[in-house]
Design a protein around this motif. Structure first.
Motif, short mmCIF file in Angstrom:
data_model
loop_
_atom_site.label_atom_id
_atom_site.label_comp_id
_atom_site.label_asym_id
_atom_site.label_seq_id
_atom_site.Cartn_x
_atom_site.Cartn_y
_atom_site.Cartn_z
N ALA A 131 43.57 35.79 107.76
CA ALA A 131 43.61 34.33 107.63
C ALA A 131 44.70 33.93 106.64
CB ALA A 131 42.26 33.82 107.16
N ILE A 132 45.47 32.92 107.01
CA ILE A 132 46.53 32.39 106.14
C ILE A 132 46.45 30.87 106.18
CG2 ILE A 132 48.11 34.34 106.40
CD1 ILE A 132 49.60 32.65 108.51
N ARG A 133 47.17 30.23 105.29
CA ARG A 133 47.20 28.77 105.30
C ARG A 133 48.17 28.29 106.36
NH1 ARG A 133 46.90 27.48 98.92
NH2 ARG A 133 44.70 28.02 98.68
N ALA A 134 47.75 27.27 107.08
CA ALA A 134 48.57 26.72 108.16
C ALA A 134 49.73 25.91 107.60
CB ALA A 134 47.71 25.84 109.07
N SER B 292 42.99 28.37 107.53
CA SER B 292 42.45 28.34 108.89
C SER B 292 43.38 28.97 109.92
CB SER B 292 42.14 26.89 109.30
OG SER B 292 43.31 26.12 109.26
N ALA B 293 44.64 29.19 109.57
CA ALA B 293 45.57 29.82 110.50
C ALA B 293 45.31 31.33 110.53
CB ALA B 293 47.01 29.55 110.11
N LYS C 21 50.95 34.17 115.55
CA LYS C 21 50.42 33.24 114.56
C LYS C 21 49.72 32.12 115.30
CE LYS C 21 51.73 30.57 110.53
NZ LYS C 21 52.85 30.13 109.68
N ALA C 22 48.44 31.93 115.03
CA ALA C 22 47.66 30.88 115.67
C ALA C 22 47.25 29.86 114.62
CB ALA C 22 46.42 31.48 116.34
N GLN C 23 47.73 28.62 114.78
CA GLN C 23 47.38 27.57 113.83
C GLN C 23 47.18 26.22 114.52
OE1 GLN C 23 50.60 27.34 111.04
NE2 GLN C 23 51.99 26.43 112.52
#
Length: 136
Positions: free
Chosen positions: A13-16, A29-30, A67-69
């Motif tokens: 999980a990373i920041r969008a 949520s990204a 990458k899914a955001q």
């Protein structure tokens, strides 16, 4: 259809990026999906096909990074990333049939030439009308 086990790819999980205000700034949520093509249980033929794809998401080491955001929730982005991974792998598994060159038939050539002649006549009729009077 090829299904890839969850143990073969890594989700983090990373920041969008982009607009979204406070939610984007504080919630990770990204999702980054990393799939090592060479270490996977896919067939050698399919690994080779994936490695030869002209896709900038595949690194030189053979790791596919997605990458899914798109969505607001982490769960929805996880699902989106795994669906996209399966789409890429299944698309590489498809073999397009070889196309054999063909020639147009005599009739189709004649019909094409006739339509060109008719079109030329229509355009010729658009020209200026010659008058009977002698213009000085």
């Amino acid at each position: 259809m090829i299904l890839i086990p969850e143990t073969e790819y890594e989700l983090s999980a990373i920041r969008a990026q982009g607009a979204g205000g406070q939610n984007v700034n504080k919630v990770s949520s990204a999702i980054h999906l990393r799939f090592d093509i060479q270490a996977s249980t896919l067939s050698d033929w399919l690994k080779e096909r994936l490695m030869h794809l002209k896709d900038n998401r595949i690194t030189a080491e053979g790791i596919l990074v997605l990458k899914a955001q798109q969505y607001r929730t982490q769960e929805a982005n996880k699902k989106d990333a795994t669906v996209r991974l399966h789409e890429i792998v299944n698309a590489a598994n498809q073999v397009k049939p070889t196309r054999y060159a063909t020639r147009p038939s005599y009739g189709s050539k004649q019909r094409r030439l006739e339509s060109k002649t008719q079109r030329g006549q229509i355009k010729q009729m658009r020209g200026k009308i010659a008058s009977d009077k002698n213009e000085h």
